[in-house]
Motif scaffolding. Structure first.
Motif, mmCIF file in Angstrom:
data_model
loop_
_atom_site.group_PDB
_atom_site.id
_atom_site.type_symbol
_atom_site.label_atom_id
_atom_site.label_comp_id
_atom_site.label_asym_id
_atom_site.label_seq_id
_atom_site.Cartn_x
_atom_site.Cartn_y
_atom_site.Cartn_z
ATOM 1 N N GLU A 44 0.785 -1.426 -0.213
ATOM 2 C CA GLU A 44 -0.087 -0.084 -0.201
ATOM 3 C C GLU A 44 0.905 1.317 -0.057
ATOM 4 O O GLU A 44 0.415 2.422 -0.332
ATOM 5 N N ASN A 45 2.174 1.061 0.380
ATOM 6 C CA ASN A 45 3.129 2.364 0.375
ATOM 7 C C ASN A 45 3.815 2.390 -0.912
ATOM 8 O O ASN A 45 4.781 3.072 -1.111
ATOM 9 N N ALA A 46 3.317 1.634 -1.953
ATOM 10 C CA ALA A 46 4.302 1.689 -3.286
ATOM 11 C C ALA A 46 3.849 2.820 -3.800
ATOM 12 O O ALA A 46 2.877 3.330 -3.681
ATOM 13 N N ILE A 47 4.907 3.384 -4.675
ATOM 14 C CA ILE A 47 4.602 4.615 -5.392
ATOM 15 C C ILE A 47 3.913 4.458 -6.725
ATOM 16 O O ILE A 47 4.483 3.624 -7.604
ATOM 17 N N SER A 48 3.005 5.263 -7.113
ATOM 18 C CA SER A 48 2.128 5.133 -8.302
ATOM 19 C C SER A 48 2.228 6.620 -8.738
ATOM 20 O O SER A 48 2.243 7.533 -8.041
ATOM 21 N N ASN A 49 1.709 6.711 -9.968
ATOM 22 C CA ASN A 49 1.529 8.097 -10.835
ATOM 23 C C ASN A 49 0.314 8.006 -11.416
ATOM 24 O O ASN A 49 0.017 6.941 -12.221
ATOM 25 N N HIS A 50 -0.304 9.019 -11.380
ATOM 26 C CA HIS A 50 -1.681 9.123 -12.152
ATOM 27 C C HIS A 50 -1.728 10.331 -13.082
ATOM 28 O O HIS A 50 -2.809 10.489 -13.482
ATOM 29 N N THR A 51 -0.649 10.232 -13.648
ATOM 30 C CA THR A 51 -0.576 11.387 -14.832
ATOM 31 C C THR A 51 -1.374 11.204 -16.017
ATOM 32 O O THR A 51 -1.202 9.826 -16.631
ATOM 33 N N GLY A 52 -2.069 12.018 -16.248
ATOM 34 C CA GLY A 52 -2.943 11.800 -17.432
ATOM 35 C C GLY A 52 -4.026 10.898 -17.541
ATOM 36 O O GLY A 52 -4.614 10.324 -18.293
ATOM 37 N N GLY A 53 -4.244 10.302 -16.170
ATOM 38 C CA GLY A 53 -5.615 9.289 -15.907
ATOM 39 C C GLY A 53 -5.005 8.061 -16.075
ATOM 40 O O GLY A 53 -5.856 7.028 -15.757
ATOM 41 N N LYS A 54 -3.685 8.009 -16.455
ATOM 42 C CA LYS A 54 -3.099 6.506 -16.767
ATOM 43 C C LYS A 54 -2.328 5.932 -15.305
ATOM 44 O O LYS A 54 -1.318 6.872 -14.872
ATOM 45 N N LEU A 55 -2.684 4.899 -14.725
ATOM 46 C CA LEU A 55 -1.824 4.381 -13.816
ATOM 47 C C LEU A 55 -0.703 3.775 -14.160
ATOM 48 O O LEU A 55 -0.406 2.887 -14.632
ATOM 49 N N SER A 56 0.481 4.211 -13.287
ATOM 50 C CA SER A 56 1.902 3.629 -13.773
ATOM 51 C C SER A 56 2.803 3.766 -12.595
ATOM 52 O O SER A 56 2.632 4.503 -11.541
ATOM 53 N N GLY A 57 3.600 2.806 -12.567
ATOM 54 C CA GLY A 57 4.625 2.580 -11.521
ATOM 55 C C GLY A 57 5.963 2.490 -12.030
ATOM 56 O O GLY A 57 6.160 2.993 -12.934
ATOM 57 N N THR A 58 6.897 2.192 -11.006
ATOM 58 C CA THR A 58 8.160 2.094 -11.585
ATOM 59 C C THR A 58 8.745 0.732 -11.472
ATOM 60 O O THR A 58 10.139 0.173 -11.651
ATOM 61 N N GLY A 59 7.777 -0.343 -11.407
ATOM 62 C CA GLY A 59 8.067 -1.780 -11.340
ATOM 63 C C GLY A 59 8.748 -2.232 -12.736
ATOM 64 O O GLY A 59 8.642 -1.465 -14.063
ATOM 65 N N PRO A 60 9.089 -3.629 -13.173
ATOM 66 C CA PRO A 60 9.484 -4.167 -14.319
ATOM 67 C C PRO A 60 8.542 -4.411 -15.280
ATOM 68 O O PRO A 60 8.823 -4.576 -16.453
ATOM 69 N N PHE A 61 7.401 -4.245 -14.793
ATOM 70 C CA PHE A 61 5.957 -4.740 -15.645
ATOM 71 C C PHE A 61 5.164 -3.551 -15.790
ATOM 72 O O PHE A 61 4.944 -2.830 -14.557
ATOM 73 N N GLN A 62 4.417 -3.125 -17.001
ATOM 74 C CA GLN A 62 3.113 -1.943 -16.804
ATOM 75 C C GLN A 62 2.192 -2.640 -17.304
ATOM 76 O O GLN A 62 2.133 -3.885 -18.068
ATOM 77 N N VAL A 63 1.139 -2.060 -17.037
ATOM 78 C CA VAL A 63 -0.408 -2.498 -17.178
ATOM 79 C C VAL A 63 -0.508 -2.409 -18.959
ATOM 80 O O VAL A 63 -0.376 -1.273 -19.393
ATOM 81 N N ALA A 64 -0.816 -3.534 -19.570
ATOM 82 C CA ALA A 64 -1.270 -3.644 -20.949
ATOM 83 C C ALA A 64 -2.677 -3.827 -21.147
ATOM 84 O O ALA A 64 -3.174 -3.014 -21.805
ATOM 85 N N ALA A 65 -3.289 -4.463 -20.403
ATOM 86 C CA ALA A 65 -4.652 -4.821 -20.421
ATOM 87 C C ALA A 65 -5.060 -5.148 -18.902
ATOM 88 O O ALA A 65 -4.625 -5.833 -18.324
ATOM 89 N N TRP A 66 -6.309 -4.583 -18.690
ATOM 90 C CA TRP A 66 -6.990 -4.921 -17.372
ATOM 91 C C TRP A 66 -8.527 -5.171 -17.568
ATOM 92 O O TRP A 66 -9.306 -4.243 -17.945
ATOM 93 N N GLN A 67 -8.797 -6.332 -17.073
ATOM 94 C CA GLN A 67 -10.227 -6.535 -16.929
ATOM 95 C C GLN A 67 -10.496 -7.069 -15.463
ATOM 96 O O GLN A 67 -10.016 -7.990 -14.993
ATOM 97 N N PRO A 68 -11.242 -5.678 -14.757
ATOM 98 C CA PRO A 68 -11.080 -6.203 -13.338
ATOM 99 C C PRO A 68 -11.777 -7.565 -13.016
ATOM 100 O O PRO A 68 -12.603 -7.827 -13.415
ATOM 101 N N GLY A 69 -10.886 -8.168 -12.049
ATOM 102 C CA GLY A 69 -11.498 -9.357 -11.357
ATOM 103 C C GLY A 69 -11.220 -10.520 -12.233
ATOM 104 O O GLY A 69 -11.656 -11.991 -11.904
ATOM 105 N N LYS A 70 -10.744 -10.200 -13.590
ATOM 106 C CA LYS A 70 -10.640 -11.622 -14.667
ATOM 107 C C LYS A 70 -9.236 -11.641 -15.195
ATOM 108 O O LYS A 70 -8.572 -12.724 -15.041
ATOM 109 N N ARG A 71 -8.454 -10.652 -15.578
ATOM 110 C CA ARG A 71 -7.399 -10.893 -16.618
ATOM 111 C C ARG A 71 -6.658 -9.633 -16.502
ATOM 112 O O ARG A 71 -7.235 -8.497 -16.549
ATOM 113 N N LEU A 72 -5.521 -9.868 -16.316
ATOM 114 C CA LEU A 72 -4.576 -8.814 -16.419
ATOM 115 C C LEU A 72 -3.234 -8.917 -17.378
ATOM 116 O O LEU A 72 -2.789 -10.145 -17.084
ATOM 117 N N VAL A 73 -3.100 -8.211 -18.069
ATOM 118 C CA VAL A 73 -1.757 -8.348 -18.880
ATOM 119 C C VAL A 73 -0.762 -7.328 -18.795
ATOM 120 O O VAL A 73 -1.193 -5.994 -18.828
#
Lengths: 450, 602
Positions: free
Chosen positions: A151-180
């Protein structure tokens, strides 16, 4: 054949053999690692991760100032170093340079401070050159471990897009079903080997094992009671140290001495060994404490009371309701076993599948951190109690705090359960983390699919 | 009610009661026969259930035996007999095997009684199974109450031992007796099975199910269940589910007992009485129809018989009425020689005797009347004749002596003679008047005015000097309508009554004249407070020439009665000695021919 031909053939063969051998062990870039998990979160934002027990995925997208390595040692992440005053109220963290978010924006002290303020309203967070300063009202000796929590991980909401600094970034997201997730080329720790991760959510343990068997998944979770069978079946199983607590959590403090006695009798009568040996097929450890012995080092001091088959509670004791997660058959069995044991002590427990308000809940609490203070505070929160305030990091203080939590009568520890994972044969470089971390950035796919 | 109707009613009631008694007897015998048939049907059903229980028990035993004989179970037994053994690996075994063998209950139990695996309660591993622990397991299928996480259930169980190296492993399997079990039973139409799981004493409707689930209005079975709980034996009762008799069941409660004889539950076999009630209803309707037709026929026959029997009696009654009306010569036709014929003959004799006696009586009365008239005439005429004789003798004596006294005697004697002769004429005129009673001339008149007029006319007599005064009172109903009557005759009749009243009160008193409405009549009452009369005097009061007064002619009240009779009215008297007398005249409001008379008089 000329005399020079034979040496050439030998040298060529040796070179070819060396090349082939080097190709078998050298990591490959590319490919999609398919992962299955039971949980089905509706969001991947760090603010909601406290309710998401499986943080293996979130750490692939977001990072904190600190983190734990595979041996559960605290390591710098977005911060390179830190220091505090003697009261543990004033903390200063120096940022790693050259870190960018997945959306390309640089990680600045201001952005980091804003993220921390958003996650912790009680903290006073300020910026000083290339560092951030965190001040708290109460001593927080485990601040570096707290900052490693999802919960203390650092995230950025610039331009309405959620991004972090980790090795992977969100490509597709179906809440509760599938995350690419796709590999983040600009990751400060180096690009991950896999091009992408495809995470299917809400899959039951049995379905996951079948998917692994059929080659439809590369990484699946394994229930503790399935570990023995899966191992016997020759699957690649990795088991963490026991980092989940199965416990009975009561909805309120005992209202009378009789009620406290009922809870103590119930705790004493529960046959934890039978639950571990039979229902969990020998996985995990019998728990008399909140923290496992590997974490606290003193759990052995809490002796197991001798269970008595004679009723120790007056017959007039009211029936208590005990809820459990109906999607987990093992939890249902454990609840029934607890009720069965409770009846031997004269405690009337009625297991209910509905998660409605009941007198008690049978829960699995994932200890969020290898740090004992942080883990104990999380368990206290899960039991509905105020988290403990630590003045320092001495084992004595930790012991006293845990004993106080147990004496509150709000929680009866049953079993410490490990987390287990099964991986496909073609998945390489899997690091078996003590705390069950999934370091998917370092794994790579080799050879044909099984 | 006429004799014929009485006789008809008697006959009809007798026949109807007989028909009803027969209908009741037929209905009762039929009902008992149906009940017996129904009971036999229920007994057959119960026997069928017993057979079904046995068959299912054998089926359970076969399945358990198949499990015990299977290779996997033998391997498990062998594995568990090794030391050390890990029973935990088999914790889910029972559930899988039970599913394969379609058993609801299955447990693998060690020789020591510890549950290795339980299909019905997987968390119960390690606990003791009392069935194996305490007793040698029964060979056949048996009933057993099984504890489950959500309560208790009844089941048909069987136990088989799996031999191993050391001690055997027991397989305890069974099938649940629940609504699914009840639904699987093949039952005849109109029959249903219910199951009550006994949880000790008392009754709980929640524990009663049939194939459709919880039995609605299950509490109605409470007395039956409690009787079985009390006696431990099979019981039977008719249960009415509503006010409609067709909506009832003949329920047979069969106790389900454990091997030790404990009452575990009750199997209730309900046999609908709808068809039975419908048949009984049809029979009852037919019986009622036959009874109704029988009653109707009975009425007709009774009517004919009653007419035949009562006709002579009715003729006798008619003849009697004729005799009562004055036709004493009526005779009956004697048609039979039985008692009725004798009665008709006796009646004819009676009328002949009556006629003869009446003629003799009339003759005797006529003679008596003449004698009375002669006596009265002699009496009336003798009184004035005696003074006449004395006066004439005095006149003769005076004439013989001559002298101055003769003229004086002559004058006195002629006066006396004239007075007595006048008296004789008066007497003769009274008799003449009575013999020539005029016919009333009717016209509309106010009776209250007449009463006031008569009282005014006699006011002087009421207040005459030298005698105690008589107070006159009138109580007249103002709302009286006018009546048709002859005012002159009524005035004279009323005056007669008033004068009689004055004569009856020599010591003074109260004279009351009263009028009132009496339905179709008008009543006039003349009441005095005089000495009154005896009953005998009252009876003879209206006889001509009868008087209670010293100087009466006995014609006054006879005249009054004659006037009232001519007006089609009635006069009566209420009196008793010392309490005065009251004469009551009842006159009809309207007389036939009033209009014509009025018109002619007007």
């Amino acid at each position: 054949m000329k005399r020079t031909t034979w040496p050439s053939l030998v040298i060529g063969s040796v070179l070819a053999l060396l090349t082939a051998t080097a190709g078998a062990v050298r990591p490959h870039y590319g490919g999609t690692v398919r992962v299955m998990v039971r949980e089905a979160p509706a969001s991947v934002e760090p603010a909601t991760l406290a309710a998401w027990q499986n943080d293996h995925i979130s750490t692939l997208i977001f990072e904190g100032l600190t983190g734990f390595d595979s041996r559960s040692h605290l390591q710098p992440k977005l911060a390179t170093r830190w220091q505090s005053d003697s009261q543990y109220r004033h903390w200063q963290f120096w940022l790693r340079s050259g870190v960018t978010f997945q959306d390309g924006s640089p990680l600045t002290p201001d952005a980091l401070a804003a993220a921390l303020r958003s996650a912790n309203s009680q903290w006073q967070v300020s910026v000083a050159a290339d560092s951030v300063i965190i001040e708290t009202d109460n001593p927080t000796p485990n601040m570096p471990a707290v900052l490693a929590l999802p919960e203390n991980a650092i995230s950025n909401h610039t331009g309405g897009k959620l991004s972090g600094t980790g090795p992977f970034q969100v490509a597709a997201w179906q809440p509760g079903k599938r995350l690419v997730l796709s590999a983040f080329e600009g990751y400060w720790g180096g690009r991950p080997f896999a091009d992408s991760l495809e995470i299917t959510m809400g899959q039951a343990w049995r379905q996951q094992l079948i998917a692994l068997e059929l080659g439809r998944a590369d990484v699946v979770e394994v229930a503790p009671q399935q570990v023995r069978r899966a191992t016997l079946d020759g699957k690649r199983i990795f088991t963490s140290a026991p980092n989940q607590l199965v416990a009975v959590v009561f909805a309120r403090d005992p209202q009378s001495e009789e009620e406290r006695h009922v809870r103590q009798s119930l705790s004493a009568i529960i046959d934890r060994a039978a639950i571990r040996n039979v229902l969990l097929q020998g996985q995990g450890e019998v728990a008399q404490t909140v923290l496992p012995n590997w974490m606290s080092g003193y759990a052995f001091l809490f002796t197991t009371p001798t269970s008595s088959p004679q009723p120790t509670v007056p017959l007039s004791a009211p029936t208590l309701t005990l809820s459990y997660d109906p999607s987990d058959p093992t939890m249902q069995l454990i609840a029934q076993r607890v009720a069965l044991n409770g009846r031997d002590a004269g405690v009337n427990l009625q297991p209910l599948a509905a998660p409605a308000s009941t007198d008690a809940r049978l829960v699995t609490i994932t200890l969020p951190s290898p740090n004992p203070q942080t883990a104990l505070a999380a368990v206290a929160r899960a039991a509905g109690l105020a988290p403990q305030q630590f003045q320092g990091s001495s084992p004595e203080e930790l012991y006293a705090q845990e004993q106080q939590l147990l004496q509150s009568g709000r929680i009866i520890p049953l079993i410490h359960v490990p987390q287990a994972v099964a991986i496909a044969p073609n998945l390489n470089s899997w690091q078996e983390g003590l705390f069950g971390n999934w370091d998917l950035a370092d794994v790579w796919l080799g050879g044909a699919k099984p | 009610m006429s004799f014929r109707r009485k006789l008809l009613l008697l006959f009809t009631l007798t026949v109807i009661m007989a028909v009803l008694a027969v209908a009741w007897a037929v209905s009762g015998i039929t009902h008992r026969a149906f009940e017996q048939t129904e009971q036999e049907r229920t007994n057959a059903l119960v026997a069928q259930f017993h057979r079904e229980f046995t068959r299912r028990g054998e089926d359970v035993a076969r399945r358990v035996e198949a499990i015990a004989d299977s290779e996997s179970t033998s391997r498990m037994a062998l594995d568990l007999s090794r030391q050390p053994s890990d029973a935990g690996t088999y914790v889910n075994e029972a559930a899988a095997v039970a599913k394969a063998q379609q058993l609801d209950f299955l447990e693998f139990v060690t020789a020591g009684g510890a549950i290795v695996s339980s299909a019905q309660w997987p968390a119960k591993f390690g606990y003791k199974e009392a069935l194996v622990e305490n007793h040698p397991p029964p060979g056949n299928a048996f009933l057993k109450r099984e504890e489950l996480p959500d309560g208790t259930a009844l089941g048909l169980f069987a136990v088989r031992a799996v031999p191993s190296a050391d001690k055997p492993l027991f397989v305890v399997g069974g099938r649940r007796l629940d609504q699914d079990f009840l639904a699987s039973l093949e039952l005849p139409a109109g029959t249903r099975a219910m199951l009550y799981t006994n949880s000790g004493s008392g009754f709980s409707p929640e524990l009663l199910v049939d194939a459709a689930g919880k039995v609605p209005q299950g509490e109605k079975l409470e007395p039956l269940v409690q009787r079985v709980q009390d006696t431990g034996a099979e019981q039977n009762q008719v249960i009415s589910w509503s006010s409609d008799p067709a909506d009832s069941e003949n329920v047979d409660a069969i106790p389900l007992k454990s091997e030790q004889g404990d009452l575990l539950g009750l199997l209730l076999v309900g046999n609908s009485r709808r068809d039975l009630v419908a048949v009984e209803k049809r029979i009852r309707s037919t019986a009622l129809l036959v009874a109704g037709l029988g009653a109707l026929l009975a009425i007709l026959v009774s009517s004919w018989i009653a007419a035949r029997v009562t006709r002579p009696v009715e003729q006798l009654a008619a003849a009697s009425r004729e005799v009562a009306a004055g036709n004493w010569s009526t005779q009956l036709q004697v048609e039979s020689g039985d008692e009725l014929g004798e009665m008709a003959e006796a009646f004819n004799r009676m009328t002949r005797e009556l006629t003869d006696q009446r003629e003799r009586l009339v003759q005797a009365e006529r003679v008596a009347a003449w004698r009375e008239l002669a006596r009265r005439l002699a009496h009336e005429l003798k009184n004035p004749l005696f003074p006449l004789q004395i006066t004439v003798e005095n006149l003769l004596k005076s004439r013989q002596h001559g002298g101055e006294q003769f003229d004086e005697v002559f004058r006195e004697s002629t006066g006396t003679l004239l007075a007595e002769i006048a008296n004789l004429k008066t007497i003769i005129s009274r008799f003449s008047e009575f013999s020539k009673m005029p016919q009333p001339r009717l016209r509309e008149m106010d009776i209250n005015d007449l009463v006031r007029d008569v009282l005014l006319t006699h006011q002087a007599q009421l207040q005459a000097e030298g005698r105690p005064p008589i107070v006159a009172r009138t109580e007249l109903e103002d709302s009286l309508e006018q009546i048709s009557a002859d005012p002159d005759l009524l005035r004279r009749a009323l005056a007669n009554l008033v004068l009689n009243a004055i004569d009856a009160m020599p010591k003074g008193g109260t004279l009351t004249l009263r009028t009132r409405d009496a339905g179709p009549n008008v009543c006039i009452e003349v009441a005095d407070t005089g000495s009154g009369m005896t009953k005998e005097e009252c009876e003879r009061l209206f006889t001509p020439y009868y008087t209670t007064k010293e100087y009466g002619t006995g014609l006054g009240l006879a005249f009054v009665q004659s006037v009232i009779s001519d007006h089609h009215g009635r006069i009566s008297v209420r009196s008793s000695p010392g309490r005065g007398s009251t004469f009551v005249i009842e006159l009809p409001r309207h007389q036939e021919g009033t209009a014509q008379l009025s018109a002619s008089s007007g």
